[in-house]
Design a protein around this motif. Structure first.
Motif, PDB file in Angstrom:
ATOM      1  N   GLY A 110      36.998  36.817  39.018  1.00 22.54           N
ATOM      2  CA  GLY A 110      36.428  37.449  37.832  1.00 22.54           C
ATOM      3  C   GLY A 110      36.359  38.959  37.892  1.00 22.54           C
ATOM      4  O   GLY A 110      35.415  39.561  37.376  1.00 22.54           O
ATOM      5  N   ALA A 111      37.367  39.606  38.468  1.00 24.16           N
ATOM      6  CA  ALA A 111      37.363  41.065  38.578  1.00 24.16           C
ATOM      7  C   ALA A 111      37.344  41.737  37.211  1.00 24.16           C
ATOM      8  O   ALA A 111      36.861  42.856  37.077  1.00 24.16           O
ATOM      9  CB  ALA A 111      38.583  41.541  39.362  1.00 24.16           C
ATOM     10  N   PHE A 112      37.842  41.078  36.194  1.00 25.40           N
ATOM     11  CA  PHE A 112      37.923  41.657  34.855  1.00 25.40           C
ATOM     12  C   PHE A 112      36.650  41.439  34.043  1.00 25.40           C
ATOM     13  O   PHE A 112      36.544  41.921  32.917  1.00 25.40           O
ATOM     14  CB  PHE A 112      39.123  41.068  34.096  1.00 25.40           C
ATOM     15  N   LEU A 136      44.668  34.731  33.680  1.00 24.36           N
ATOM     16  CA  LEU A 136      43.859  33.515  33.606  1.00 24.36           C
ATOM     17  C   LEU A 136      43.560  33.052  35.029  1.00 24.36           C
ATOM     18  O   LEU A 136      44.474  32.907  35.833  1.00 24.36           O
ATOM     19  CB  LEU A 136      44.588  32.414  32.842  1.00 24.36           C
ATOM     20  N   GLU A 137      42.280  32.869  35.321  1.00 22.83           N
ATOM     21  CA  GLU A 137      41.870  32.345  36.617  1.00 22.83           C
ATOM     22  C   GLU A 137      41.272  30.963  36.399  1.00 22.83           C
ATOM     23  O   GLU A 137      40.471  30.769  35.490  1.00 22.83           O
ATOM     24  CB  GLU A 137      40.832  33.257  37.280  1.00 22.83           C
ATOM     25  N   THR A 138      41.666  30.014  37.243  1.00 19.47           N
ATOM     26  CA  THR A 138      41.169  28.647  37.159  1.00 19.47           C
ATOM     27  C   THR A 138      40.620  28.238  38.520  1.00 19.47           C
ATOM     28  O   THR A 138      41.342  28.278  39.519  1.00 19.47           O
ATOM     29  CB  THR A 138      42.289  27.682  36.737  1.00 19.47           C
ATOM     30  N   LEU A 139      39.354  27.853  38.523  1.00 18.84           N
ATOM     31  CA  LEU A 139      38.699  27.367  39.737  1.00 18.84           C
ATOM     32  C   LEU A 139      38.443  25.876  39.550  1.00 18.84           C
ATOM     33  O   LEU A 139      37.806  25.475  38.584  1.00 18.84           O
ATOM     34  CB  LEU A 139      37.377  28.097  39.973  1.00 18.84           C
ATOM     35  N   LEU A 140      38.969  25.070  40.466  1.00 15.26           N
ATOM     36  CA  LEU A 140      38.764  23.626  40.436  1.00 15.26           C
ATOM     37  C   LEU A 140      37.975  23.227  41.667  1.00 15.26           C
ATOM     38  O   LEU A 140      38.308  23.641  42.788  1.00 15.26           O
ATOM     39  CB  LEU A 140      40.104  22.885  40.415  1.00 15.26           C
ATOM     40  N   MET A 182      30.793  34.457  26.427  1.00 18.24           N
ATOM     41  CA  MET A 182      31.265  34.856  27.738  1.00 18.24           C
ATOM     42  C   MET A 182      32.731  34.479  27.884  1.00 18.24           C
ATOM     43  O   MET A 182      33.136  33.418  27.442  1.00 18.24           O
ATOM     44  CB  MET A 182      30.455  34.151  28.825  1.00 18.24           C
ATOM     45  N   PRO A 183      33.490  35.336  28.540  1.00 22.16           N
ATOM     46  CA  PRO A 183      34.910  35.010  28.704  1.00 22.16           C
ATOM     47  C   PRO A 183      35.185  34.081  29.887  1.00 22.16           C
ATOM     48  O   PRO A 183      36.103  34.288  30.654  1.00 22.16           O
ATOM     49  CB  PRO A 183      35.549  36.371  28.895  1.00 22.16           C
ATOM     50  N   TYR A 184      34.334  33.095  30.040  1.00 16.02           N
ATOM     51  CA  TYR A 184      34.614  32.025  30.993  1.00 16.02           C
ATOM     52  C   TYR A 184      33.966  30.757  30.486  1.00 16.02           C
ATOM     53  O   TYR A 184      33.064  30.787  29.660  1.00 16.02           O
ATOM     54  CB  TYR A 184      34.148  32.366  32.416  1.00 16.02           C
ATOM     55  N   GLU A 185      34.481  29.616  30.975  1.00 10.57           N
ATOM     56  CA  GLU A 185      33.983  28.333  30.481  1.00 10.57           C
ATOM     57  C   GLU A 185      34.041  27.309  31.605  1.00 10.57           C
ATOM     58  O   GLU A 185      35.067  27.167  32.273  1.00 10.57           O
ATOM     59  CB  GLU A 185      34.853  27.883  29.307  1.00 10.57           C
ATOM     60  N   TRP A 186      32.923  26.616  31.800  1.00 10.70           N
ATOM     61  CA  TRP A 186      32.858  25.501  32.738  1.00 10.70           C
ATOM     62  C   TRP A 186      33.161  24.222  31.993  1.00 10.70           C
ATOM     63  O   TRP A 186      32.657  24.001  30.903  1.00 10.70           O
ATOM     64  CB  TRP A 186      31.461  25.369  33.342  1.00 10.70           C
ATOM     65  N   THR A 187      33.977  23.386  32.588  1.00 11.96           N
ATOM     66  CA  THR A 187      34.223  22.059  32.026  1.00 11.96           C
ATOM     67  C   THR A 187      34.098  21.049  33.157  1.00 11.96           C
ATOM     68  O   THR A 187      34.441  21.346  34.299  1.00 11.96           O
ATOM     69  CB  THR A 187      35.620  21.944  31.385  1.00 11.96           C
ATOM     70  N   SER A 188      33.603  19.905  32.837  1.00 14.01           N
ATOM     71  CA  SER A 188      33.561  18.794  33.788  1.00 14.01           C
ATOM     72  C   SER A 188      34.479  17.715  33.251  1.00 14.01           C
ATOM     73  O   SER A 188      34.171  17.085  32.248  1.00 14.01           O
ATOM     74  CB  SER A 188      32.140  18.254  33.935  1.00 14.01           C
ATOM     75  N   PRO A 189      35.635  17.539  33.871  1.00 15.41           N
ATOM     76  CA  PRO A 189      36.589  16.549  33.376  1.00 15.41           C
ATOM     77  C   PRO A 189      36.006  15.142  33.376  1.00 15.41           C
ATOM     78  O   PRO A 189      35.048  14.871  34.088  1.00 15.41           O
ATOM     79  CB  PRO A 189      37.761  16.657  34.351  1.00 15.41           C
ATOM     80  N   PRO A 190      36.601  14.231  32.566  1.00 17.88           N
ATOM     81  CA  PRO A 190      36.135  12.846  32.543  1.00 17.88           C
ATOM     82  C   PRO A 190      36.190  12.225  33.933  1.00 17.88           C
ATOM     83  O   PRO A 190      36.872  12.714  34.811  1.00 17.88           O
ATOM     84  CB  PRO A 190      37.103  12.147  31.585  1.00 17.88           C
ATOM     85  N   ARG A 194      35.387  17.689  40.043  1.00 17.80           N
ATOM     86  CA  ARG A 194      34.044  17.488  39.495  1.00 17.80           C
ATOM     87  C   ARG A 194      33.612  18.663  38.630  1.00 17.80           C
ATOM     88  O   ARG A 194      32.676  18.544  37.850  1.00 17.80           O
ATOM     89  CB  ARG A 194      33.047  17.235  40.612  1.00 17.80           C
ATOM     90  N   ALA A 195      34.269  19.812  38.771  1.00 18.68           N
ATOM     91  CA  ALA A 195      33.977  20.975  37.930  1.00 18.68           C
ATOM     92  C   ALA A 195      35.235  21.820  37.803  1.00 18.68           C
ATOM     93  O   ALA A 195      36.046  21.896  38.723  1.00 18.68           O
ATOM     94  CB  ALA A 195      32.849  21.801  38.521  1.00 18.68           C
ATOM     95  N   GLU A 196      35.392  22.439  36.648  1.00 21.65           N
ATOM     96  CA  GLU A 196      36.520  23.333  36.401  1.00 21.65           C
ATOM     97  C   GLU A 196      35.988  24.570  35.698  1.00 21.65           C
ATOM     98  O   GLU A 196      35.218  24.481  34.745  1.00 21.65           O
ATOM     99  CB  GLU A 196      37.573  22.645  35.539  1.00 21.65           C
ATOM    100  N   LEU A 197      36.411  25.728  36.176  1.00 23.87           N
ATOM    101  CA  LEU A 197      36.011  27.009  35.597  1.00 23.87           C
ATOM    102  C   LEU A 197      37.262  27.767  35.216  1.00 23.87           C
ATOM    103  O   LEU A 197      38.172  27.915  36.024  1.00 23.87           O
ATOM    104  CB  LEU A 197      35.200  27.827  36.611  1.00 23.87           C
ATOM    105  N   GLN A 198      37.308  28.216  33.961  1.00 20.90           N
ATOM    106  CA  GLN A 198      38.415  29.060  33.516  1.00 20.90           C
ATOM    107  C   GLN A 198      37.845  30.409  33.113  1.00 20.90           C
ATOM    108  O   GLN A 198      36.878  30.476  32.359  1.00 20.90           O
ATOM    109  CB  GLN A 198      39.167  28.418  32.364  1.00 20.90           C
ATOM    110  N   LEU A 199      38.464  31.489  33.611  1.00 21.55           N
ATOM    111  CA  LEU A 199      38.034  32.853  33.321  1.00 21.55           C
ATOM    112  C   LEU A 199      39.195  33.617  32.703  1.00 21.55           C
ATOM    113  O   LEU A 199      40.340  33.460  33.132  1.00 21.55           O
ATOM    114  CB  LEU A 199      37.616  33.569  34.605  1.00 21.55           C
ATOM    115  N   TRP A 200      38.887  34.453  31.721  1.00 18.88           N
ATOM    116  CA  TRP A 200      39.901  35.275  31.068  1.00 18.88           C
ATOM    117  C   TRP A 200      39.253  36.582  30.635  1.00 18.88           C
ATOM    118  O   TRP A 200      38.052  36.654  30.449  1.00 18.88           O
ATOM    119  CB  TRP A 200      40.498  34.536  29.860  1.00 18.88           C
ATOM    120  N   PRO A 201      40.042  37.647  30.469  1.00 18.43           N
ATOM    121  CA  PRO A 201      39.482  38.929  30.028  1.00 18.43           C
ATOM    122  C   PRO A 201      38.991  38.859  28.583  1.00 18.43           C
ATOM    123  O   PRO A 201      39.545  38.126  27.753  1.00 18.43           O
ATOM    124  CB  PRO A 201      40.643  39.908  30.136  1.00 18.43           C
ATOM    125  N   TYR A 202      37.965  39.627  28.302  1.00 12.46           N
ATOM    126  CA  TYR A 202      37.403  39.700  26.953  1.00 12.46           C
ATOM    127  C   TYR A 202      38.358  40.441  26.039  1.00 12.46           C
ATOM    128  O   TYR A 202      38.944  41.453  26.417  1.00 12.46           O
ATOM    129  CB  TYR A 202      36.053  40.420  27.004  1.00 12.46           C
TER     130      TYR A 202
END
Length: 166
Positions: free
Chosen positions: A142-144, A84-88, A1-9, A16-24
């Motif tokens: 995530g329009a793309f 690149l979209e970043t949701l924090l 999937m062209p997005y990834e959830w990360t939980s920073p240290p 508490r959560a970070e989401l990065q989205l990018w086009p395929y």
């Protein structure tokens, strides 16, 4: 999937959560180079019949222009796809940042308690699109992405917005 959830240290000021989205990307850089190389080889093959004649020099500029145009078009596609979209998500706020390839950076911020995640099945600019509503604005995320990817992302976004602070 062209997005990834990360939980920073566990830093106190970290989200508490970070989401990065990018086009395929269906054609990676290495694949583009191979494609251009094969195209050059296939276009050059018929030129072997006119090697040594003035006809070669008449055809060569057009072939070079076609290959250069193809290269430019693929490069333009890569640059257009560099969104690149970043949701924090913090316990007390949510930020969405969109970095456009040829345009200004767009920012949105709201309180996660008041943010509403909406899935619009039809009647929108794209099929099955997701919006975040809060702080007096509604923004699309995530329009793309494909409709299936947006459907998979929707419950994850809802869960991230409703999760209790840690």
């Amino acid at each position: 999937m062209p997005y990834e959830w990360t939980s920073p240290p566990g830093a106190t000021d970290a989200p508490r959560a970070e989401l990065q989205l990018w086009p395929y990307r269906s054609l990676p850089r290495r694949g583009m180079v191979i494609f251009i190389g094969i195209t050059v080889a296939l276009v050059s093959l018929p030129l072997l019949a006119v090697v040594g004649s003035p006809v070669l020099w008449g055809l060569l500029p057009f072939i070079v222009a076609a290959i250069a145009g193809l290269w430019w078009a693929i490069e333009r596609s890569y640059s257009d796809g560099s969104v690149l979209e970043t949701l924090l998500v913090w316990p007390d706020r949510v930020t969405l940042t969109r970095r456009n390839p040829r345009g200004p950076r767009q920012d949105w911020e709201a309180n996660p308690y008041w943010v509403e995640v909406c899935l619009h099945e039809d009647g929108g600019p794209v099929e099955t699109y997701i919006t975040l509503r809060g702080a007096g604005r509604e923004v699309e995320i995530g329009a793309f992405l494909t409709p299936e990817e947006r459907k998979a992302l929707y419950p994850e976004l809802r869960r991230a917005m409703t999760r209790n602070p840690v």
